[in-house]
Enzyme design. Structure first.
Site, PDB file in Angstrom:
ATOM      1  N   LYS A  59     -24.350 -14.399  28.385  1.00 45.08           N
ATOM      2  CA  LYS A  59     -25.015 -13.796  29.547  1.00 45.08           C
ATOM      3  C   LYS A  59     -25.835 -12.578  29.104  1.00 45.08           C
ATOM      4  O   LYS A  59     -25.626 -12.039  28.012  1.00 45.08           O
ATOM      5  CB  LYS A  59     -23.972 -13.386  30.584  1.00 45.08           C
ATOM      6  N   ARG A 152     -13.243  -8.318  42.162  1.00 47.78           N
ATOM      7  CA  ARG A 152     -14.683  -8.642  42.101  1.00 47.78           C
ATOM      8  C   ARG A 152     -14.865 -10.005  42.760  1.00 47.78           C
ATOM      9  O   ARG A 152     -14.381 -10.200  43.860  1.00 47.78           O
ATOM     10  CB  ARG A 152     -15.164  -8.645  40.644  1.00 47.78           C
ATOM     11  N   TYR A 282     -38.996  17.442  24.108  1.00 46.94           N
ATOM     12  CA  TYR A 282     -39.028  17.972  25.474  1.00 46.94           C
ATOM     13  C   TYR A 282     -37.918  18.978  25.746  1.00 46.94           C
ATOM     14  O   TYR A 282     -36.761  18.751  25.385  1.00 46.94           O
ATOM     15  CB  TYR A 282     -38.872  16.829  26.483  1.00 46.94           C
ATOM     16  N   MET A 330     -38.947   8.596  25.849  1.00 51.81           N
ATOM     17  CA  MET A 330     -39.062   7.195  26.244  1.00 51.81           C
ATOM     18  C   MET A 330     -39.372   6.276  25.065  1.00 51.81           C
ATOM     19  O   MET A 330     -38.854   5.164  24.979  1.00 51.81           O
ATOM     20  CB  MET A 330     -40.157   7.047  27.313  1.00 51.81           C
TER      21      MET A 330
HETATM   22  C1  PLP Z   1     -18.639 -11.018  30.544  1.00 53.02           C
HETATM   23  C2  PLP Z   1     -17.500 -11.936  30.787  1.00 53.02           C
HETATM   24  C3  PLP Z   1     -16.712 -12.408  29.720  1.00 53.02           C
HETATM   25  C4  PLP Z   1     -16.850 -11.891  28.300  1.00 53.02           C
HETATM   26  O1  PLP Z   1     -16.135 -10.681  28.174  1.00 53.02           O
HETATM   27  P1  PLP Z   1     -15.978  -9.972  26.734  1.00 53.02           P
HETATM   28  O2  PLP Z   1     -15.089  -8.817  26.996  1.00 53.02           O
HETATM   29  O3  PLP Z   1     -17.363  -9.545  26.341  1.00 53.02           O
HETATM   30  O4  PLP Z   1     -15.426 -10.977  25.814  1.00 53.02           O
HETATM   31  C5  PLP Z   1     -15.752 -13.363  29.992  1.00 53.02           C
HETATM   32  N1  PLP Z   1     -15.563 -13.814  31.241  1.00 53.02           N
HETATM   33  C6  PLP Z   1     -16.266 -13.373  32.295  1.00 53.02           C
HETATM   34  C7  PLP Z   1     -15.987 -13.908  33.645  1.00 53.02           C
HETATM   35  C8  PLP Z   1     -17.250 -12.402  32.114  1.00 53.02           C
HETATM   36  O5  PLP Z   1     -17.943 -11.947  33.155  1.00 53.02           O
END
Ligand code: PLP
Length: 389
Positions: A59, A152, A282, A330
């Site tokens: 992801k 969540r 800056y 930046m």
């Molecule tokens: C992001 C995510 C993972 C991976 O987690 P890591 O700690 O990076 O291994 C696994 N499962 C779900 C549902 C996630 O959102």
């Protein structure tokens, strides 16, 4: 003054062009993505998790590393599954020709499931509405997501029985198939993991009682995959470990056979000799204490170099660590190299493998008050990802 003149002025201290064969070849900025490390990490994670299977979590553009090359390397090395957050990410992998099984688990109320179902992407399902929409497509393969404590997405325990009953009904009617049931841990403590495991186990029994026979039950991400064999079930979902980075402070990833995949580097864009007492960048949050050499590095917070690490971070130039001075801007920041002999075009490593002497993403996380996940995932779009096969 031209850049050449600046560089020349520093070179008078005795550094010849010959001593710096890399000068001039180094791009303005680059993130080297070591695909050999990805393959090695997949092999290590598979060996660790076996007989559970491995889902490589790619992801967020593979945590900033570049989803397509990382996904290909992971599959090549034996990852049985790919995991992404949303269907846009899943479809981008399919469009790039990645045919491995993919699960996507975060959807908008308006997301059309039909193209993903047609592309053979498993839908992570967290609500009854999503379940109905999946059933309406026909032929969907779903994995039911349970909330066992993170608060969540996923069905909370109170709603899960109704979801199981409806999913079983849709399955019997030939509208969809339930391939998996999964949940996600909070990475809080072993006791909290145990509490989530207990809820997960009870819910798996409820699913079985409702007539579901999911082939994939999964709970562990990288942290539990490494630390808790009892939480591995049929599959582990590894994100941060895939990138060779620790999931918690102090975890010895090297002992697990993992190596960092990303090295972020740039080339010095300008060099300036300044007297004592000069303001730097800056807001003049830094003033030189003595006459010194400042090297300008062409990466900034737009590239994911955290501004919060201003006056705290270090970088590697010519095998030596030097401090970042003044505000990270930046597009650029300054490094105080003292009397070191540096030149325009020299390679600067911001983060990478500790074995090379470079700072790590964990160092940067500490300097910026965040976690290594955020350091890599926020790498800016302007930085080319350069796959190293
Ligand atoms: C992001 C995510 C993972 C991976 O987690 P890591 O700690 O990076 O291994 C696994 N499962 C779900 C549902 C996630 O959102």
């Amino acid at each position: 003054m031209t850049r050449g003149a600046e560089a020349g002025r520093v070179r008078r201290s005795g550094v010849s062009e010959d001593a710096r064969p890399e000068s001039g070849d180094v791009p303005l900025r680059e993130a080297r993505i070591d695909l050999g490390a990805v393959r090695g990490n997949v092999a290590a994670l598979r060996a660790l998790a076996a007989p559970a299977r491995l889902m490589a979590v790619v992801k967020a553009d593979a945590y900033g590393h570049g989803a397509v090359p990382v996904a290909r390397a992971a599959v090549e090395a034996g990852a049985e599954w790919l995991g992404v957050a949303d269907l846009t990410e899943a479809m981008a992998l399919r469009e790039a020709g990645v045919r491995a099984p993919i699960l996507a688990w975060l959807h908008a109320a308006s997301t059309d499931f039909a193209p993903a179902v047609a592309a053979g992407v498993d839908l992570g399902i967290s609500t009854l509405d999503q379940l109905e929409r999946a059933g309406a497509v026909g032929d969907a393969v779903v994995q039911l997501k349970l909330d066992t404590g993170l608060s969540r997405n996923g069905f909370p325990p109170g709603e899960a029985p109704a979801a199981f009953a409806r999913a079983a009904e849709l399955e019997r009617a030939g509208r969809l198939r339930v391939r998996g049931i999964f949940s996600h841990l909070s990475n809080t403590s072993p006791a909290d993991d145990d509490a989530q495991l207990a809820r997960f186990t009870v819910l798996l029994e409820a699913a079985a009682a409702a007539g579901l026979e999911p082939e994939l039950r999964h709970l562990a991400a990288s942290e539990a995959a490494a630390a808790r064999p009892d939480l591995r079930f049929d599959l582990v979902r590894a994100g941060i470990g895939l990138y060779g980075l620790p999931s918690v402070d102090g975890q010895d990833v090297r002992a697990l056979g993992l190596r960092p995949v990303m090295e972020l580097a740039g080339s010095i864009a300008a060099v300036r000799r300044v007297p004592a007492g000069e303001g730097v960048s800056y807001g003049f949050t830094h003033r030189t204490e003595r006459e010194t050499t400042l090297a300008l590095v062409p990466l900034g917070y737009a590239d994911g170099v955290p501004r919060a690490a201003s006056n705290r971070a270090q970088v590697l130039i010519g095998g030596r660590r030097h401090p970042v001075v003044g505000r990270i801007a930046m597009d650029q920041f300054l490094v105080d190299v003292g009397d070191a002999e540096v030149a325009v075009g020299d390679r600067v490593v911001l983060w990478g493998d500790a074995e090379t002497g470079a700072p790590t993403t964990e160092d940067w996380a500490e300097w910026a008050g965040t976690i290594n996940y955020e350091i890599v995932a926020r790498l800016g779009a302007r930085v080319p990802r350069v796959p190293v096969p």
